[in-house]
Design a protein around this motif. Structure first.
Motif, mmCIF file in Angstrom:
data_model
loop_
_atom_site.group_PDB
_atom_site.id
_atom_site.type_symbol
_atom_site.label_atom_id
_atom_site.label_comp_id
_atom_site.label_asym_id
_atom_site.label_seq_id
_atom_site.Cartn_x
_atom_site.Cartn_y
_atom_site.Cartn_z
ATOM 1 N N TRP A 124 32.685 -23.628 -14.963
ATOM 2 C CA TRP A 124 33.476 -23.866 -16.174
ATOM 3 C C TRP A 124 34.326 -22.646 -16.516
ATOM 4 N N HIS A 176 38.284 -23.036 -16.671
ATOM 5 C CA HIS A 176 38.744 -23.408 -18.009
ATOM 6 C C HIS A 176 38.978 -22.265 -18.996
ATOM 7 N N GLU A 223 36.750 -28.231 -12.152
ATOM 8 C CA GLU A 223 35.370 -27.751 -12.287
ATOM 9 C C GLU A 223 34.416 -28.504 -11.368
ATOM 10 N N SER A 278 32.465 -26.487 -8.512
ATOM 11 C CA SER A 278 31.011 -26.420 -8.637
ATOM 12 C C SER A 278 30.314 -26.608 -7.288
ATOM 13 N N ASN A 326 27.430 -30.815 -13.298
ATOM 14 C CA ASN A 326 28.561 -31.537 -13.879
ATOM 15 C C ASN A 326 28.158 -32.355 -15.098
ATOM 16 N N MET A 364 28.253 -29.708 -17.711
ATOM 17 C CA MET A 364 29.632 -29.377 -18.112
ATOM 18 C C MET A 364 30.246 -30.490 -18.959
ATOM 19 N N ALA A 367 31.643 -30.016 -22.664
ATOM 20 C CA ALA A 367 32.999 -30.415 -23.047
ATOM 21 C C ALA A 367 32.973 -31.314 -24.279
#
Length: 127
Positions: free
Chosen positions: A22, A26, A59, A63, A98, A101, A105
């Motif tokens: 991340w 980001h 991402e 990852s 994920n 993440m 988010a």
């Protein structure tokens, strides 16, 4: 490694994987390299170059590479003690990272929405 220990590793190891993936894809600290990679992934003439630079903008894609590094450092394997255990661990870690993440988010979106609503209410009270 017993099953309980494997499960603990399975849910703890994706935390740093998600954090690194991340942050690189980001966060502001990597904004300039990210923008460079986005540009190269869109404008490069070579397909291989576009795909290589895209890996640093997504991402999910990134990852996978962070997971490979984590597997190399920890030698974590899942269910099987040979190469198949590393393969299973790799895909499971990517999936859980994920999920983490995605949750992060969603939390960030909720927090941003809350801040906007608070600012709107404050400006209505002042005005």
């Amino acid at each position: 490694m017993d099953l309980y220990t494997q499960l603990v590793w399975l849910f703890v190891l994706p935390i740093p994987i998600a954090c690194v993936a991340w942050t690189v894809t980001h966060e502001e600290v990597f904004r300039e390299p990210h923008e460079y990679c986005v540009q190269r992934s869109k404008e490069s003439k070579l397909l291989l170059t576009r795909k290589f630079f895209y890996l640093f903008t997504c991402e999910y894609c990134f990852s996978h590479y962070v997971t490979i590094g984590a597997l190399f450092l920890t030698q974590f394997h899942l269910l099987l003690a040979d190469w198949r255990g590393y393969l299973l661990a790799g895909f499971a870690l990517v999936w859980i990272a994920n999920v983490y993440m995605s949750l992060y988010a969603m939390i960030r979106i909720d927090l941003k929405k809350e801040r906007i609503l608070v600012k709107k209410e404050e400006s209505e009270i002042e005005g």
